[in-house]
Design a protein around this motif. Structure first.
Motif, PDB file in Angstrom:
ATOM      1  N   TYR A 158      -4.721   3.595  -8.876  1.00  0.00           N
ATOM      2  CA  TYR A 158      -4.848   3.762  -7.431  1.00  0.00           C
ATOM      3  C   TYR A 158      -3.860   4.777  -6.854  1.00  0.00           C
ATOM      4  N   LEU A 159      -2.896   5.219  -7.658  1.00  0.00           N
ATOM      5  CA  LEU A 159      -1.947   6.267  -7.247  1.00  0.00           C
ATOM      6  C   LEU A 159      -1.683   7.143  -8.476  1.00  0.00           C
ATOM      7  N   GLN A 160      -2.474   8.199  -8.632  1.00  0.00           N
ATOM      8  CA  GLN A 160      -2.447   8.943  -9.886  1.00  0.00           C
ATOM      9  C   GLN A 160      -1.451  10.091  -9.895  1.00  0.00           C
ATOM     10  N   ASN A 161      -0.848  10.395  -8.745  1.00  0.00           N
ATOM     11  CA  ASN A 161       0.291  11.321  -8.685  1.00  0.00           C
ATOM     12  C   ASN A 161      -0.012  12.643  -9.399  1.00  0.00           C
ATOM     13  N   ARG A 162      -1.188  13.188  -9.156  1.00  0.00           N
ATOM     14  CA  ARG A 162      -1.670  14.318  -9.957  1.00  0.00           C
ATOM     15  C   ARG A 162      -0.863  15.599  -9.765  1.00  0.00           C
ATOM     16  N   ASP A 251      -8.530   6.934  -7.803  1.00  0.00           N
ATOM     17  CA  ASP A 251      -7.319   7.346  -7.078  1.00  0.00           C
ATOM     18  C   ASP A 251      -7.550   7.271  -5.570  1.00  0.00           C
TER      19      ASP A 251
END
Length: 267
Positions: A158-162, A251
């Protein structure tokens, strides 16, 4: 020395709860334990390790320096106190837990002290946690990228920090994912459950395997022995490209660790 792929986190666990978690974790096969000064459980982690039959030489211990210990010659004494609580002469990895709030202590000062701690043999490796790209660039300028073993940051389906992850890959900088299961929020996710069902695996397996396949280390925690054992199985699960792509669609930028007094401007 590389960062192991899967370890046992101890955030939010205190007293007998953390003793039992670490004891059970060591018993089922964990050899990586992650703690921090601010967790207020280093002594209990040290006790659980001392009471176990696992030789210290087989363990990889991580602790983190709290922001109050950055300046005025405090960092190394605080680490020595952590080592006393952990009942060890050195840890394998020491991280800066959060950047200095408002830049109150110059990064060169606290990273310099951390590098000195490594030179003194108090820690095998050093790194950072909760650093955004701008802070990582500054840290790389001070230490060199090869000296930074990892940046421990929140990463989950849910928070993929791409954006941060892409920068880290470009720099050859390792990432450690914390809250990979988003405090359990991802466990009922239908996509993760469906993927897991195809493999006879749980949604937790899928979330952890998704992170591991991207090269991240993960440090899930649990108070239940069955869940501790179950999480280890994620290492044996391989997701297809299509399955990885399905997880990528989850995400939603949902950040759970975002204390106003500490958090940088996230990327």
């Amino acid at each position: 020395m590389s960062i192991p792929a899967l370890g046992l986190g101890t955030f939010r666990l205190k007293g007998q709860t953390v003793i039992d978690s670490v004891r059970n974790g060591l018993d089922v096969g964990y050899r990586v334990i992650d703690t921090a000064q601010i967790y207020d459980n280093e002594a209990e982690v040290g006790q659980a390790i001392a009471d176990s039959a696992v030789p210290r030489s087989e363990l990889f211990l991580t602790t983190k320096i709290w922001v109050d210990n950055f300046g005025e010659g405090k960092l190394i004494p605080s680490l020595k106190e952590s080592l006393r609580k952990l009942r060890t002469d050195a840890v394998e990895l020491t991280l800066i837990h959060w950047p200095s709030p408002g830049g109150a202590v110059p990064m060169a000062e606290y990273l310099g002290a951390l590098a000195e701690a490594k030179a003194q043999g108090l820690t095998g490796q050093i790194g950072v946690s909760n650093f955004n790209i701008a802070l990582l660039k500054e840290a790389i300028g001070i230490l060199g990228v090869e000296a930074i073993a990892t940046n421990q940051v929140e990463i989950s389906p849910y928070l993929q920090n791409r954006t941060l992850a892409a920068f880290a890959r470009e720099q050859g900088l390792h990432l450690t994912s914390y809250m990979t299961l988003a405090y359990g929020k991802v466990l009922p996710d239908p996509v993760l459950r469906e993927i897991g069902g195809a493999h006879g695996a749980s949604s937790a397996h899928v979330a952890l395997a998704w992170a591991l396949q991207q090269g991240y280390s993960v440090i899930p925690s649990s108070t239940k022995r069955a869940n501790l054992l179950d999480n280890l199985k994620a290492q044996a699960l391989h997701l297809s490209e299509a399955e990885m792509a399905r997880v990528a669609t989850l995400d939603r930028g949902e950040r759970l660790a975002n204390p106003a007094s500490l958090a940088p401007a996230w990327d």
